[in-house]
Design an enzyme around this catalytic site. Structure first.
Site, PDB file in Angstrom:
ATOM      1  N   LYS A  80      81.332  52.458  18.735  1.00 38.12           N
ATOM      2  CA  LYS A  80      79.991  52.418  18.282  1.00 38.12           C
ATOM      3  C   LYS A  80      79.098  51.336  18.090  1.00 38.12           C
ATOM      4  O   LYS A  80      79.553  50.371  18.098  1.00 38.12           O
ATOM      5  CB  LYS A  80      79.846  53.281  16.402  1.00 38.12           C
ATOM      6  N   ARG A 136      88.876  55.538   1.084  1.00 43.17           N
ATOM      7  CA  ARG A 136      88.764  53.633   0.906  1.00 43.17           C
ATOM      8  C   ARG A 136      88.461  53.364   1.977  1.00 43.17           C
ATOM      9  O   ARG A 136      89.860  53.410   2.528  1.00 43.17           O
ATOM     10  CB  ARG A 136      89.104  53.275  -0.442  1.00 43.17           C
ATOM     11  N   ASP A 189      74.063  64.371  10.941  1.00 44.10           N
ATOM     12  CA  ASP A 189      75.266  63.297  11.311  1.00 44.10           C
ATOM     13  C   ASP A 189      74.538  61.946  12.105  1.00 44.10           C
ATOM     14  O   ASP A 189      73.963  61.591  13.671  1.00 44.10           O
ATOM     15  CB  ASP A 189      75.388  64.195  12.654  1.00 44.10           C
ATOM     16  N   ARG A 246      89.048  59.777  -8.581  1.00 50.56           N
ATOM     17  CA  ARG A 246      89.482  58.862  -9.944  1.00 50.56           C
ATOM     18  C   ARG A 246      87.956  58.040 -10.248  1.00 50.56           C
ATOM     19  O   ARG A 246      87.683  57.088  -9.774  1.00 50.56           O
ATOM     20  CB  ARG A 246      90.383  57.860  -9.980  1.00 50.56           C
ATOM     21  N   PHE A 270      79.237  65.394  18.896  1.00 53.62           N
ATOM     22  CA  PHE A 270      81.184  65.411  19.478  1.00 53.62           C
ATOM     23  C   PHE A 270      81.911  66.340  18.438  1.00 53.62           C
ATOM     24  O   PHE A 270      81.371  66.532  17.384  1.00 53.62           O
ATOM     25  CB  PHE A 270      81.643  63.414  18.756  1.00 53.62           C
ATOM     26  N   GLN A 275      83.551  53.732  14.759  1.00 58.12           N
ATOM     27  CA  GLN A 275      84.583  53.641  14.992  1.00 58.12           C
ATOM     28  C   GLN A 275      84.501  52.337  16.752  1.00 58.12           C
ATOM     29  O   GLN A 275      83.246  52.943  16.346  1.00 58.12           O
ATOM     30  CB  GLN A 275      84.354  55.203  15.456  1.00 58.12           C
ATOM     31  N   HIS A 298      75.697  58.056  16.053  1.00 58.43           N
ATOM     32  CA  HIS A 298      75.104  57.338  17.012  1.00 58.43           C
ATOM     33  C   HIS A 298      73.702  56.613  16.129  1.00 58.43           C
ATOM     34  O   HIS A 298      72.567  55.979  17.518  1.00 58.43           O
ATOM     35  CB  HIS A 298      74.380  57.981  18.011  1.00 58.43           C
ATOM     36  N   TYR A 325      94.954  57.386 -15.551  1.00 58.42           N
ATOM     37  CA  TYR A 325      95.023  58.324 -14.067  1.00 58.42           C
ATOM     38  C   TYR A 325      94.827  59.673 -14.416  1.00 58.42           C
ATOM     39  O   TYR A 325      95.370  60.556 -14.231  1.00 58.42           O
ATOM     40  CB  TYR A 325      96.193  58.698 -13.879  1.00 58.42           C
TER      41      TYR A 325
END
Ligand SMILES: *Cc1c(COP(=O)(O)O)cnc(C)c1O
Length: 387
Positions: free
Chosen positions: A189, A235, A160, A218, A89, A186, A163, A225
């Site tokens: 999956k 996230r 990767d 951070r 992919f 996703q 799968h 900050y």
């Protein structure tokens, strides 16, 4: 041809129940919906990490970001190269390209559709920063040979594992293989919250760096900050993690069902003249079976596409295989400056063939009954016979 065959009613995807429903309510009622305020993402990371044998697991927004983050932590950036399989992919290459690196496609094995180790070796240059094997349809490439090559060349591997949920090579789970691994959640999956991703790291140091970079540089407890590194916001939110915790609980039994059905379906498909299913190397000791893939060697692309249309009409969740990554215009927006499509195609003959003649069936097929595996194979046989 049997005109009175009963309709094929395969299980639907995604699957959910009270566990996902309760998880969503639990996340909602926490009153804090991001990971810094809630506990669902933390819990999911611990549970997913335990399942894969990695104590250093970070949940992220999606699988593409998981790859991008992992590559960044490995030092991939402008002036570097990442070796990827030509048959995958597009995210595998896009993640490297987004970081300003050159993605170098190499050929795959004609039977497992996974990256070819000799081709990887030939593509290594002083600029190579990472080698990215893809566990195609849940099947591992030759991890022993890749690990040896990685050790000899000093170039790290990044799996990767979009799968690869629950997969194992020679008894070692994805998180135990000593390299970074990136997962996707996703919608299609093997576990899903619609979107989502995760990275498992082999050590605390890279995990900590990735944590910073996935949260705008951070630290967890920062209130001033003060951003320690560059980064972005990758996230995961609390709702996704709550759903994924439930998906993980139903996963082992789904995996067991697929591991029973896949060899049966594969043996039935192999009996159909002209059909060659994806090979299973016995060193893959836990096989997630993300897709049931098979080739009709020599079939021209248009004929393959018409066959897939016919299979869909006959009730199968069938798809044409991924296009070779270098055969999309998008790849060349940031492709290697000194190469053309023809150059890459010439060194990737197996990918050229697979690109045209390969078909896959959605993994929900493999959650069906034994009887349904026979029905599926009969449908494929009928469709081929009338093609
Ligand atoms: C799905 C997929 C990805 C990307 O995952 P997303 O969560 O969709 O971003 C990466 N690599 C492979 C091989 C995939 O199939």
């Amino acid at each position: 041809m049997s005109g009175n065959r009963k309709p094929l009613e395969l299980p639907q995807w995604p699957q959910y129940g009270d566990d996902e429903r309760d998880g969503l309510i639990r996340a909602l009622e926490q009153g804090q919906w991001w990971r810094m305020g809630g506990s669902e993402v933390d819990s999911f990371e611990r549970e997913f990490g335990e399942f894969h044998g990695s104590p250093y697991t970070l949940a992220v927004t999606n699988g593409t970001h998981a790859l991008e983050l992992a590559l960044q932590v490995l030092g991939v950036g402008p002036g570097t190269e990442v070796i990827v399989p030509a048959f995958t992919f597009i995210s595998s290459s896009q993640a490297a390209q987004r970081l300003g690196a050159v993605a170098v496609p190499v050929d795959v094995d004609p039977e497992t559709y996974c990256i070819d180790v000799a081709a990887v070796e030939a593509a290594i240059t002083p600029r190579t920063k990472a080698i990215m094997p893809v566990h195609m349809a849940g099947h591992f490439p030759d991890m022993d040979a890749l690990e040896k090559l990685s050790a000899a060349s000093g170039v790290p591997l990044i799996q990767d594992a979009a799968h690869g949920h629950g997969g194992a090579w020679q008894g070692k789970r994805v998180g135990e293989l000593g390299s970074v691994a990136a997962f996707s959640f996703q919608n299609g999956k093997l576990m899903t919250a619609g979107e989502g991703g995760a990275v498992t790291f082999p050590d605390r140091e890279t995990y900590e760096e990735a944590f910073l970079r996935h949260s705008c540089g951070r630290p967890r407890t920062d209130r001033k900050y003060f951003h320690q590194t560059s980064g972005s916001n990758f996230r995961m939110n609390e709702f996704s993690a709550a759903v994924l915790r439930a998906q993980l609980r139903r996963y082992p039994s789904q995996l067991a069902t697929r591991e029973q059905r896949a060899p049966l379906l594969s043996s039935l498909l192999a009996r159909i003249p002209g059909v060659v299913p994806q090979t299973h190397d016995p060193r893959v000791t836990s096989h997630p079976h993300y897709m049931a893939m098979f080739r009709v060697p020599g079939l021209a692309e248009e004929k393959r596409n018409a066959l897939v249309d016919d299979l869909i009409e006959r009730g199968l969740p069938a798809f044409v295989a991924f296009r070779a990554i270098y055969r999309s215009d998008g790849f060349w927006e940031s492709g290697a400056p000194d190469e053309t499509v023809e150059d890459v195609a010439r060194r990737c003959p197996n990918t050229e063939a697979i690109n045209n003649d390969t078909i896959w069936l959605h993994h929900r097929t493999l959650l069906g009954s034994e009887e349904q595996m026979h029905q599926v194979a009969e449908i494929v046989a009928d469709a081929l016979a009338s093609a």
